[in-house]
Design a protein around this motif. Structure first.
Motif, PDB file in Angstrom:
ATOM      1  N   LEU A 194       1.164  -9.473  10.071  1.00 49.90           N
ATOM      2  CA  LEU A 194       1.659  -8.364   9.245  1.00 49.90           C
ATOM      3  C   LEU A 194       2.270  -7.273  10.108  1.00 49.90           C
ATOM      4  CD1 LEU A 194      -1.321  -8.241   6.735  1.00 49.90           C
ATOM      5  CD2 LEU A 194       1.022  -8.907   6.188  1.00 49.90           C
ATOM      6  N   ARG A 195       1.618  -6.982  11.240  1.00 49.04           N
ATOM      7  CA  ARG A 195       2.175  -5.960  12.125  1.00 49.04           C
ATOM      8  C   ARG A 195       3.525  -6.403  12.706  1.00 49.04           C
ATOM      9  NH1 ARG A 195      -3.365  -5.139  13.747  1.00 49.04           N
ATOM     10  NH2 ARG A 195      -3.089  -6.651  15.437  1.00 49.04           N
ATOM     11  N   GLN A 196       3.633  -7.684  13.002  1.00 51.90           N
ATOM     12  CA  GLN A 196       4.874  -8.185  13.611  1.00 51.90           C
ATOM     13  C   GLN A 196       6.063  -8.108  12.657  1.00 51.90           C
ATOM     14  OE1 GLN A 196       3.907 -12.097  15.072  1.00 51.90           O
ATOM     15  NE2 GLN A 196       2.568 -11.322  16.686  1.00 51.90           N
ATOM     16  N   VAL A 197       5.821  -8.129  11.352  1.00 51.21           N
ATOM     17  CA  VAL A 197       6.933  -7.990  10.407  1.00 51.21           C
ATOM     18  C   VAL A 197       7.102  -6.534   9.959  1.00 51.21           C
ATOM     19  CG1 VAL A 197       6.703 -10.360   9.588  1.00 51.21           C
ATOM     20  CG2 VAL A 197       5.490  -8.524   8.384  1.00 51.21           C
ATOM     21  N   GLY A 198       6.360  -5.629  10.577  1.00 50.12           N
ATOM     22  CA  GLY A 198       6.527  -4.206  10.301  1.00 50.12           C
ATOM     23  C   GLY A 198       5.788  -3.682   9.100  1.00 50.12           C
ATOM     24  N   ALA A 199       4.788  -4.423   8.591  1.00 52.05           N
ATOM     25  CA  ALA A 199       4.044  -3.976   7.414  1.00 52.05           C
ATOM     26  C   ALA A 199       2.935  -3.005   7.808  1.00 52.05           C
ATOM     27  CB  ALA A 199       3.442  -5.168   6.682  1.00 52.05           C
ATOM     28  N   VAL A 200       2.756  -1.973   6.996  1.00 52.54           N
ATOM     29  CA  VAL A 200       1.625  -1.057   7.146  1.00 52.54           C
ATOM     30  C   VAL A 200       0.480  -1.594   6.281  1.00 52.54           C
ATOM     31  CG1 VAL A 200       0.792   1.292   6.838  1.00 52.54           C
ATOM     32  CG2 VAL A 200       3.164   0.887   7.534  1.00 52.54           C
ATOM     33  N   VAL A 201      -0.663  -1.853   6.888  1.00 54.10           N
ATOM     34  CA  VAL A 201      -1.774  -2.516   6.202  1.00 54.10           C
ATOM     35  C   VAL A 201      -2.770  -1.478   5.689  1.00 54.10           C
ATOM     36  CG1 VAL A 201      -3.649  -4.173   6.433  1.00 54.10           C
ATOM     37  CG2 VAL A 201      -1.502  -4.541   7.667  1.00 54.10           C
ATOM     38  N   HIS A 202      -3.180  -1.646   4.436  1.00 53.55           N
ATOM     39  CA  HIS A 202      -4.208  -0.796   3.829  1.00 53.55           C
ATOM     40  C   HIS A 202      -5.332  -1.700   3.327  1.00 53.55           C
ATOM     41  CE1 HIS A 202      -1.757   2.892   3.869  1.00 53.55           C
ATOM     42  NE2 HIS A 202      -0.742   2.057   3.705  1.00 53.55           N
ATOM     43  N   ARG A 203      -6.570  -1.368   3.706  1.00 53.52           N
ATOM     44  CA  ARG A 203      -7.730  -2.208   3.418  1.00 53.52           C
ATOM     45  C   ARG A 203      -8.718  -1.484   2.509  1.00 53.52           C
ATOM     46  NH1 ARG A 203      -9.598  -4.108   9.379  1.00 53.52           N
ATOM     47  NH2 ARG A 203     -11.502  -4.416   8.173  1.00 53.52           N
ATOM     48  N   THR A 204      -9.240  -2.207   1.517  1.00 55.08           N
ATOM     49  CA  THR A 204     -10.186  -1.566   0.598  1.00 55.08           C
ATOM     50  C   THR A 204     -11.519  -1.276   1.264  1.00 55.08           C
ATOM     51  OG1 THR A 204     -10.938  -3.727  -0.222  1.00 55.08           O
ATOM     52  CG2 THR A 204      -9.119  -2.671  -1.415  1.00 55.08           C
ATOM     53  N   ASP A 205     -11.906  -2.055   2.292  1.00 54.19           N
ATOM     54  CA  ASP A 205     -13.188  -1.771   2.936  1.00 54.19           C
ATOM     55  C   ASP A 205     -13.161  -0.466   3.715  1.00 54.19           C
ATOM     56  OD1 ASP A 205     -11.421  -2.901   4.769  1.00 54.19           O
ATOM     57  OD2 ASP A 205     -13.026  -3.796   5.973  1.00 54.19           O
ATOM     58  N   HIS A 206     -11.964  -0.026   4.130  1.00 55.70           N
ATOM     59  CA  HIS A 206     -11.833   1.233   4.860  1.00 55.70           C
ATOM     60  C   HIS A 206     -11.417   2.391   3.969  1.00 55.70           C
ATOM     61  CE1 HIS A 206     -11.127  -0.930   8.984  1.00 55.70           C
ATOM     62  NE2 HIS A 206     -12.366  -1.057   8.535  1.00 55.70           N
ATOM     63  N   GLU A 207     -10.625   2.098   2.925  1.00 57.21           N
ATOM     64  CA  GLU A 207      -9.996   3.169   2.152  1.00 57.21           C
ATOM     65  C   GLU A 207     -10.436   3.236   0.695  1.00 57.21           C
ATOM     66  OE1 GLU A 207      -5.657   3.472   3.019  1.00 57.21           O
ATOM     67  OE2 GLU A 207      -6.019   1.715   4.277  1.00 57.21           O
ATOM     68  N   GLY A 208     -11.191   2.255   0.224  1.00 61.12           N
ATOM     69  CA  GLY A 208     -11.552   2.236  -1.191  1.00 61.12           C
ATOM     70  C   GLY A 208     -10.383   1.748  -2.039  1.00 61.12           C
ATOM     71  N   ASP A 209     -10.252   2.264  -3.256  1.00 60.42           N
ATOM     72  CA  ASP A 209      -9.123   1.897  -4.119  1.00 60.42           C
ATOM     73  C   ASP A 209      -7.819   2.338  -3.455  1.00 60.42           C
ATOM     74  OD1 ASP A 209     -10.972   1.021  -5.992  1.00 60.42           O
ATOM     75  OD2 ASP A 209     -10.994   2.931  -7.047  1.00 60.42           O
ATOM     76  N   VAL A 210      -6.851   1.432  -3.410  1.00 58.12           N
ATOM     77  CA  VAL A 210      -5.574   1.707  -2.763  1.00 58.12           C
ATOM     78  C   VAL A 210      -4.481   1.686  -3.826  1.00 58.12           C
ATOM     79  CG1 VAL A 210      -3.875   0.915  -1.074  1.00 58.12           C
ATOM     80  CG2 VAL A 210      -6.324   0.739  -0.564  1.00 58.12           C
ATOM     81  N   ALA A 211      -3.791   2.825  -4.013  1.00 55.01           N
ATOM     82  CA  ALA A 211      -2.735   2.937  -5.016  1.00 55.01           C
ATOM     83  C   ALA A 211      -1.372   2.974  -4.338  1.00 55.01           C
ATOM     84  CB  ALA A 211      -2.925   4.202  -5.854  1.00 55.01           C
ATOM     85  N   VAL A 212      -0.460   2.120  -4.832  1.00 55.04           N
ATOM     86  CA  VAL A 212       0.934   2.154  -4.399  1.00 55.04           C
ATOM     87  C   VAL A 212       1.683   3.074  -5.360  1.00 55.04           C
ATOM     88  CG1 VAL A 212       3.035   0.816  -4.028  1.00 55.04           C
ATOM     89  CG2 VAL A 212       0.792  -0.156  -3.419  1.00 55.04           C
ATOM     90  N   VAL A 213       2.344   4.085  -4.811  1.00 55.34           N
ATOM     91  CA  VAL A 213       2.929   5.159  -5.607  1.00 55.34           C
ATOM     92  C   VAL A 213       4.428   5.253  -5.338  1.00 55.34           C
ATOM     93  CG1 VAL A 213       2.884   7.658  -6.033  1.00 55.34           C
ATOM     94  CG2 VAL A 213       0.748   6.429  -5.576  1.00 55.34           C
ATOM     95  N   VAL A 214       5.212   5.533  -6.393  1.00 54.03           N
ATOM     96  CA  VAL A 214       6.645   5.793  -6.261  1.00 54.03           C
ATOM     97  C   VAL A 214       6.898   7.260  -6.577  1.00 54.03           C
ATOM     98  CG1 VAL A 214       8.960   5.231  -7.062  1.00 54.03           C
ATOM     99  CG2 VAL A 214       7.236   3.437  -6.919  1.00 54.03           C
ATOM    100  N   ARG A 215       7.400   8.000  -5.598  1.00 55.38           N
ATOM    101  CA  ARG A 215       7.717   9.411  -5.785  1.00 55.38           C
ATOM    102  C   ARG A 215       9.119   9.671  -5.246  1.00 55.38           C
ATOM    103  NH1 ARG A 215       1.980  11.965  -3.602  1.00 55.38           N
ATOM    104  NH2 ARG A 215       0.730  11.403  -5.422  1.00 55.38           N
ATOM    105  N   ASP A 216       9.988  10.129  -6.120  1.00 50.24           N
ATOM    106  CA  ASP A 216      11.381  10.404  -5.740  1.00 50.24           C
ATOM    107  C   ASP A 216      12.023   9.184  -5.097  1.00 50.24           C
ATOM    108  OD1 ASP A 216      11.063  13.062  -6.607  1.00 50.24           O
ATOM    109  OD2 ASP A 216      10.241  13.636  -4.646  1.00 50.24           O
ATOM    110  N   GLY A 217      11.721   8.008  -5.654  1.00 51.30           N
ATOM    111  CA  GLY A 217      12.314   6.785  -5.156  1.00 51.30           C
ATOM    112  C   GLY A 217      11.729   6.272  -3.855  1.00 51.30           C
TER     113      GLY A 217
END
Length: 755
Positions: A718-741
């Motif tokens: 995932l890092r090699q393709v430039g993805a930022v990883v978010h994990r529920t064990d570290h962050e809890g509920d993870v929401a993907v948000v769209v703000r101003d595009g």
């Protein structure tokens, strides 16, 4: 010269250190092993001898610790040093003569129903024909429903042993063949006839009330629907579904009232009370929860006669005695809740009653103070278990309480009369069901309130400081009618329109719910509605997530495949919400009353703002799936979803082979957000990850899980393709948000679930 009694706020607390010491050593000892507990027991005995004259209170603590440590040592040694345990390590096939120790309970497995039952092995014959006479507890699993496996009955079983999952058991048994059951002792037969009588007395009443009466009387909740259980949990009424000290107190009050009406002398009353306790245990089964209820019920009766001062002393004695008999209670959530609730009523209810009595009748003060005290004492424990704080629990218990005793008494009397006069029993059963119907109604409407419970995103132990402060302020306010009325109105407003500081975040399109080692994804399709993909393992976790998002309608529930960590919580999705359809890739678990539809590659789902294309599985099972039936991951539903211009790829648990199949099929997989397959397993394709090329990736995973998820291999890809990883064990509920595009992520504190 008499020694001064140690008193705190008018309560005798001399035995509290002894109870806490015994509790601590039991909780530690059941995992530390017999060697460590022997040392602890000997050290406590030595300390008691040294301190006996000069520091008697220290000696008292040491005696309690020594007793419990000795019990742990004996119990652990008794479980481990047996032929059954040795054969379990070898995973040997055996023939056993057994007696049922815990009623069989049916569960819904992926391949159909199954039954789990507690057994005591009486005779064991191994593969060499050697016979051993033992008395070892085991937990057995059988395919199908076996309703004839009730406490006391004997039978012969063939099966394979394996090491126990629980230190209380000698082994786990997978039953391959069983005989017909034989008769049981007369006392077990009599208790089973009464239990059957309770069920028969209400079986003409439709719906949940008939199922609730046996739960109130004898703790038999087998016929309760998942929806009702979830409503009771949300409203703090779960204690009514299992045998508790309340049940025993009600039964003993009835028995003693009858004895007093016959002008029985005190000694006869004592004998009748003890017989009532024994009868109650036989009727409700001598399981740990029932023995705990017996101890707490006796404490409640003692408090009625001795007041909170003597009640606390009796509670401490009960804690030490119960832990001596069963040290594993120290780690049981039910035991912690029972002790907390009892202590809360003894210690917190009296000052609140005195404050409320300044302007309200005593019966009103008692009715409000008792559930308030019990709920306040249990709040830190409940938050630790579910990451929630119930707001409606006090009100729900207050409204339900008047119906609990009549339903319990009428149900018990109906069960007894059913043995001789079934027609009269049916009349009483109807009355009991009517009382139970009121309780069900309270739970249903209270659970539907948006603010029935609030998520507690912080460490549970913060509440150990927060709750006393709130109680101190509440007690001061309780004596002032205007202030108390204002607080009640504010509480009602919070239940009807709960505050939601920063959650759900504006513009959210997807939320990866923190459900531990499982999957549950929410896709926003409109106001108050969402498409849900998978449901996690436990109903409480996914229900918490959906309530936090304000989701009330679910046009579609997608179950990617049949693994328990994806489908076990489906009743938490459906509880109190309208579900339009269940979509599956292969036949499997369903939701009662909801139509099920099978989807495959090429199908499209359009619901409000959600457009989802099915990329996998194929219409026919893959060759691998046919060859290895247990590998359901290969046929997980894979969805490419567009929500408000954001493209998301949800991959279930597909492994590398299935991912390669998706690519070879020519499917477009590129996406802005990737829900990482199989919790970040190493079984993943580099070509597939590169083709998706996500900007964001979410991993649904349990804290400190035993699988090593997410793996370093998956994270590196995932890092090699430039993805930022978010994990529920570290962050809890993870929401993907769209703000101003623009895409962003907002997370909500993790409960650190380890499942």
């Amino acid at each position: 010269m008499r020694r001064p009694v140690l008193v705190l706020a008018g309560v005798d607390v001399r035995l509290v250190p002894a109870a806490l010491g015994a509790w601590a050593v039991a909780a530690w000892g059941v995992t530390a092993g017999p060697g460590a507990t022997v040392v602890a027991a000997l050290g406590a005995v030595a300390l008691a001898g040294v301190a006996a004259r000069r520091w008697p209170r220290v000696a008292l603590v040491a005696v309690a610790v020594a007793a419990v440590a000795t019990s742990v040592t004996w119990r652990l040694g008794d479980v481990r040093a047996t032929p059954t345990a040795a054969l379990a390590e070898q995973r040997a096939r055996v023939t056993l003569e057994v007696q049922v120790s815990r009623d069989g309970r049916t569960f819904e497995g992926v391949g159909g129903p199954g039954t789990v039952v507690g057994l005591v092995v009486l005779r064991l014959r191994d593969q060499r024909g050697r016979v051993h006479g033992v008395r070892d507890p085991v937990t057995a699993f059988l395919v199908g429903e076996h309703r004839d496996l009730v406490v006391g009955r004997r039978l012969t079983v063939d099966g394979r042993l394996s090491p126990a999952d629980d230190d209380q058991d000698t082994a786990t048994l997978r039953v391959e063949r069983r005989s017909a059951v034989q008769g049981s002792a007369w006392w077990w037969s009599a208790s089973e006839r009464v239990r059957a009588g309770v069920r028969h007395a209400v079986d003409h009443v439709p719906g949940a009330p008939a199922a609730l009466v046996p739960a109130l009387v004898v703790g038999d909740d087998a016929d309760l629907s998942p929806r009702v259980e979830e409503e009771f949990r949300r409203t703090g009424l779960t204690h009514l579904l299992a045998v508790s000290g309340t049940n025993l107190t009600i039964v003993l009050a009835l028995v003693l009232a009858v004895a007093r009406a016959g002008r029985a002398p005190p000694r006869v009353l004592l004998a009748v009370g003890l017989l009532g306790v024994v009868g109650f245990v036989l009727l409700a089964r001598p399981e740990p929860s029932v023995l705990r209820a017996a101890g707490m019920g006796v404490v409640g009766l003692a408090a009625l006669g001795l007041g909170s001062r003597g009640g606390v002393r009796t509670l401490c004695v009960a804690v030490v005695a119960l832990l001596f008999c069963d040290p594993w209670l120290s780690r049981a959530a039910g035991f912690v809740l029972s002790v907390s609730a009892t202590a809360g009523i003894l210690l917190l209810a009296p000052p609140f009653v005195r404050a409320l009595e300044r302007w309200a009748p005593r019966w009103v003060a008692v009715a409000v103070a008792v559930p308030l005290a019990a709920q306040a004492a249990c709040t830190p424990v409940i938050a630790a278990l579910s990451s929630e704080v119930s707001v409606v629990a006090v009100v729900a218990n207050l409204l339900a309480a008047p119906a609990v005793a009549p339903a319990t008494v009428l149900g018990l009397v109906a069960g007894l009369l059913d043995l001789v006069v079934p027609s009269v029993a049916s009349v009483l059963g109807t009355a009991a069901a009517a009382c139970a119907g009121w309780i069900v109604l309270v739970a249903h409407h209270a659970a539907a309130l948006p603010g029935a419970s609030l998520v507690w995103p912080y460490p549970w132990w913060w509440l150990l400081g927060v709750v006393p402060v709130v109680l101190w302020l509440g007690r001061r306010a309780a004596s002032r009618p205007v202030v108390a009325t204002g607080l009640v109105l504010g509480l009602c407003l919070a239940m009807l329109r709960p505050p939601s500081p920063g959650w759900p975040p504006p513009g959210w399109v997807m939320v990866q719910c923190d459900v531990g080692q499982g999957d549950a994804t929410v896709l926003r399709s409109g106001q108050d509605e969402a498409v849900v993909v998978d449901a996690g393992l436990e109903p409480v976790d996914v229900d918490r997530c959906l309530r936090g998002l304000g989701v009330r309608r679910i046009p579609a529930l997608v179950l990617t495949h049949g693994d328990a960590d994806h489908v076990g919580g489906r009743s938490g999705v459906a509880g109190g919400r309208a579900v339009g359809a269940v979509l599956v890739g292969r036949p499997g678990p369903t939701v009662p009353g909801v139509p099920t539809r099978t989807v495959s590659r090429g199908d499209r789902l359009v619901v409000g703002d959600v457009t989802a294309d099915v990329l996998w599985p194929r219409a026919q099972p893959t060759t691998r799936a046919r060859r290895i039936e247990v590998d359901r991951n290969a046929d997980s539903v894979v969805l490419r979803v567009v929500v408000r211009g954001v493209t998301l790829l949800l991959t279930g648990d597909v492994g590398e082979e299935a991912q390669e199949h998706v690519l070879r099929a020519g499917s477009v997989v590129r996406a802005d957000v990737l829900k990482v397959a199989h919790h970040g397993s190493a079984d993943t394709s580099w070509r597939f990850t590169r083709a998706v090329a996500p900007r964001l990736a979410t991993v649904s995973v349990g804290a400190e899980n035993d699988y090593g998820h997410p793996t370093g291999t998956a994270l590196r890809m995932l890092r090699q393709v430039g993805a930022v990883v978010h994990r529920t064990d570290h962050e809890g509920d993870v929401a993907v948000v769209v703000r101003d595009g623009r895409l962003s992520v907002v997370s909500r504190g993790s409960g650190q679930r380890s499942r």
